[in-house]
Scaffold this motif. Structure first.
Motif, PDB file in Angstrom:
ATOM      1  N   LEU A  59      -8.043 -21.874 -14.137  1.00 16.90           N
ATOM      2  CA  LEU A  59      -7.381 -21.353 -12.939  1.00 16.90           C
ATOM      3  C   LEU A  59      -6.035 -22.025 -12.698  1.00 16.90           C
ATOM      4  O   LEU A  59      -5.034 -21.361 -12.397  1.00 16.90           O
ATOM      5  N   VAL A  60      -6.002 -23.346 -12.823  1.00 19.33           N
ATOM      6  CA  VAL A  60      -4.753 -24.082 -12.596  1.00 19.33           C
ATOM      7  C   VAL A  60      -3.739 -23.742 -13.684  1.00 19.33           C
ATOM      8  O   VAL A  60      -2.550 -23.514 -13.401  1.00 19.33           O
ATOM      9  N   ASN A  61      -4.190 -23.691 -14.921  1.00 19.21           N
ATOM     10  CA  ASN A  61      -3.277 -23.367 -16.015  1.00 19.21           C
ATOM     11  C   ASN A  61      -2.721 -21.949 -15.864  1.00 19.21           C
ATOM     12  O   ASN A  61      -1.525 -21.703 -16.092  1.00 19.21           O
ATOM     13  N   ASP A  62      -3.559 -21.016 -15.447  1.00 22.23           N
ATOM     14  CA  ASP A  62      -3.099 -19.644 -15.240  1.00 22.23           C
ATOM     15  C   ASP A  62      -2.125 -19.555 -14.072  1.00 22.23           C
ATOM     16  O   ASP A  62      -1.229 -18.701 -14.071  1.00 22.23           O
ATOM     17  N   GLN A  63      -2.282 -20.437 -13.084  1.00 20.08           N
ATOM     18  CA  GLN A  63      -1.381 -20.398 -11.935  1.00 20.08           C
ATOM     19  C   GLN A  63       0.042 -20.764 -12.339  1.00 20.08           C
ATOM     20  O   GLN A  63       1.002 -20.299 -11.712  1.00 20.08           O
ATOM     21  N   ILE A  64       0.192 -21.599 -13.364  1.00 16.46           N
ATOM     22  CA  ILE A  64       1.528 -21.883 -13.882  1.00 16.46           C
ATOM     23  C   ILE A  64       2.197 -20.579 -14.294  1.00 16.46           C
ATOM     24  O   ILE A  64       3.353 -20.307 -13.961  1.00 16.46           O
ATOM     25  N   ASN A  65       1.441 -19.749 -15.007  1.00 19.25           N
ATOM     26  CA  ASN A  65       1.956 -18.457 -15.448  1.00 19.25           C
ATOM     27  C   ASN A  65       2.294 -17.556 -14.277  1.00 19.25           C
ATOM     28  O   ASN A  65       3.328 -16.876 -14.257  1.00 19.25           O
ATOM     29  N   LYS A  66       1.425 -17.538 -13.271  1.00 13.74           N
ATOM     30  CA  LYS A  66       1.640 -16.680 -12.102  1.00 13.74           C
ATOM     31  C   LYS A  66       2.894 -17.100 -11.343  1.00 13.74           C
ATOM     32  O   LYS A  66       3.635 -16.251 -10.828  1.00 13.74           O
ATOM     33  N   GLU A  67       3.132 -18.394 -11.229  1.00 12.96           N
ATOM     34  CA  GLU A  67       4.318 -18.862 -10.514  1.00 12.96           C
ATOM     35  C   GLU A  67       5.591 -18.531 -11.291  1.00 12.96           C
ATOM     36  O   GLU A  67       6.620 -18.175 -10.696  1.00 12.96           O
ATOM     37  N   LEU A  68       5.540 -18.617 -12.605  1.00 14.56           N
ATOM     38  CA  LEU A  68       6.707 -18.252 -13.411  1.00 14.56           C
ATOM     39  C   LEU A  68       6.975 -16.754 -13.333  1.00 14.56           C
ATOM     40  O   LEU A  68       8.135 -16.316 -13.319  1.00 14.56           O
ATOM     41  N   TYR A  69       5.902 -15.960 -13.260  1.00 19.05           N
ATOM     42  CA  TYR A  69       6.093 -14.522 -13.065  1.00 19.05           C
ATOM     43  C   TYR A  69       6.764 -14.262 -11.718  1.00 19.05           C
ATOM     44  O   TYR A  69       7.637 -13.385 -11.610  1.00 19.05           O
ATOM     45  N   SER A  70       6.365 -15.007 -10.709  1.00 17.42           N
ATOM     46  CA  SER A  70       6.989 -14.857  -9.387  1.00 17.42           C
ATOM     47  C   SER A  70       8.489 -15.119  -9.466  1.00 17.42           C
ATOM     48  O   SER A  70       9.290 -14.433  -8.824  1.00 17.42           O
ATOM     49  N   ILE A  95      17.386 -18.429  -4.943  1.00 14.85           N
ATOM     50  CA  ILE A  95      16.763 -19.686  -4.523  1.00 14.85           C
ATOM     51  C   ILE A  95      15.245 -19.545  -4.481  1.00 14.85           C
ATOM     52  O   ILE A  95      14.507 -20.469  -4.855  1.00 14.85           O
ATOM     53  N   GLN A  96      14.786 -18.373  -4.053  1.00 14.16           N
ATOM     54  CA  GLN A  96      13.342 -18.127  -4.038  1.00 14.16           C
ATOM     55  C   GLN A  96      12.772 -18.224  -5.455  1.00 14.16           C
ATOM     56  O   GLN A  96      11.693 -18.778  -5.672  1.00 14.16           O
ATOM     57  N   ALA A  97      13.500 -17.700  -6.427  1.00 11.10           N
ATOM     58  CA  ALA A  97      13.066 -17.788  -7.819  1.00 11.10           C
ATOM     59  C   ALA A  97      12.994 -19.240  -8.275  1.00 11.10           C
ATOM     60  O   ALA A  97      12.066 -19.637  -8.993  1.00 11.10           O
ATOM     61  N   GLN A  98      13.974 -20.041  -7.859  1.00 13.96           N
ATOM     62  CA  GLN A  98      13.974 -21.460  -8.213  1.00 13.96           C
ATOM     63  C   GLN A  98      12.759 -22.164  -7.614  1.00 13.96           C
ATOM     64  O   GLN A  98      12.131 -23.010  -8.264  1.00 13.96           O
ATOM     65  N   GLU A  99      12.409 -21.813  -6.394  1.00 17.58           N
ATOM     66  CA  GLU A  99      11.233 -22.415  -5.763  1.00 17.58           C
ATOM     67  C   GLU A  99       9.956 -22.072  -6.512  1.00 17.58           C
ATOM     68  O   GLU A  99       9.066 -22.913  -6.664  1.00 17.58           O
ATOM     69  N   GLU A 100       9.863 -20.828  -6.981  1.00 13.94           N
ATOM     70  CA  GLU A 100       8.666 -20.427  -7.720  1.00 13.94           C
ATOM     71  C   GLU A 100       8.572 -21.184  -9.051  1.00 13.94           C
ATOM     72  O   GLU A 100       7.485 -21.571  -9.485  1.00 13.94           O
ATOM     73  N   ARG A 101       9.713 -21.375  -9.681  1.00 10.45           N
ATOM     74  CA  ARG A 101       9.729 -22.186 -10.908  1.00 10.45           C
ATOM     75  C   ARG A 101       9.260 -23.595 -10.591  1.00 10.45           C
ATOM     76  O   ARG A 101       8.513 -24.210 -11.367  1.00 10.45           O
TER      77      ARG A 101
END
Length: 222
Positions: A59-70, A95-101
């Motif tokens: 779940l945590v590893n997949d969330q990395i992917n989800k945040e990068l998609y954001s 800036i929102q994209a930077q926050e998601e990264r």
């Protein structure tokens, strides 16, 4: 073998002690970060030999992917507004994209600090089509609600697994998601009220263009 002189004997003893100390240190600490294994079907790769719950790792590893998609999604929105001449809205979503990264980096940092090696997954391309200034804002709000559900799912799994460290870690994201949803909803409200008037839209664009980037607290100490 002849007798060794006192200086030579002392040097030999020092060398032996250093070798013994090095051997002790190697046996006392992990040699390297854990490697990955997969099942017979190539599914669910995880860090071998650690005590992190498999489901939580996934779940945590997949969330990395989800945040990068954001981040990808919000860059697409920034491009839409930039093309429309609304540079302030574009700046806001850049800036929102930077926050998601940054959010992705926080999850990555958590895995590494818990002796888990992240596995980076392919990032899906956004497939949105925007026709009005309101469209990206609606998608943003719905997406933030989706991200909130993902964070809640991880937290529920951490509760079930009694992983108190992960629960504590996720509290920052729970608060962050409340703020993200509030901001997205506020943007919809303002554009609904002022979007039809050109002067008001100009002022709104200027307001969003004044947004500045700040490093999130979980990364600020680095």
């Amino acid at each position: 073998m002849g007798k060794m002189s006192p200086p030579a004997l002392f040097a030999s003893l020092c060398k032996a002690l250093v070798s013994l100390q090095f051997t002790f240190l190697r046996s006392s600490f992990p040699r390297s970060r854990k490697r990955y294994t997969s099942d017979d079907h190539g599914n669910s790769i995880t860090a071998k030999g650690t005590d992190m719950d498999q489901k939580l790792y996934d779940l945590v590893n997949d969330q990395i992917n989800k945040e990068l998609y954001s981040a990808y999604l919000y860059l697409e929105m920034a491009d839409f507004y930039k093309d429309a001449g609304l540079d302030g809205f574009a700046t806001y979503f850049e800036i929102q994209a930077q926050e998601e990264r940054d959010h992705a980096m926080i999850f990555r940092k958590y895995l590494l600090e818990n002796d888990q090696c992240p596995k980076l997954l392919a990032i899906d391309a956004p497939a949105q089509e925007y026709k009005t200034y309101m469209d990206p804002l609606t998608v943003q709000y719905e997406h933030e609600q989706f991200v909130t559900s993902l964070i809640n799912n991880i937290y529920e799994a951490a509760l079930e697994a009694k992983d108190y460290r992960l629960q504590q870690f996720l509290k920052w994201f729970i608060d962050e998601q409340m703020e993200e949803e509030d901001n997205a909803r506020d943007m919809i409200t303002k554009l609904t009220l002022f979007g039809e008037d050109q002067h008001s839209l100009f002022e709104l664009d200027k307001e969003y263009g004044a947004r500045t980037y700040s490093v999130p607290s979980p990364l600020a100490a680095e």
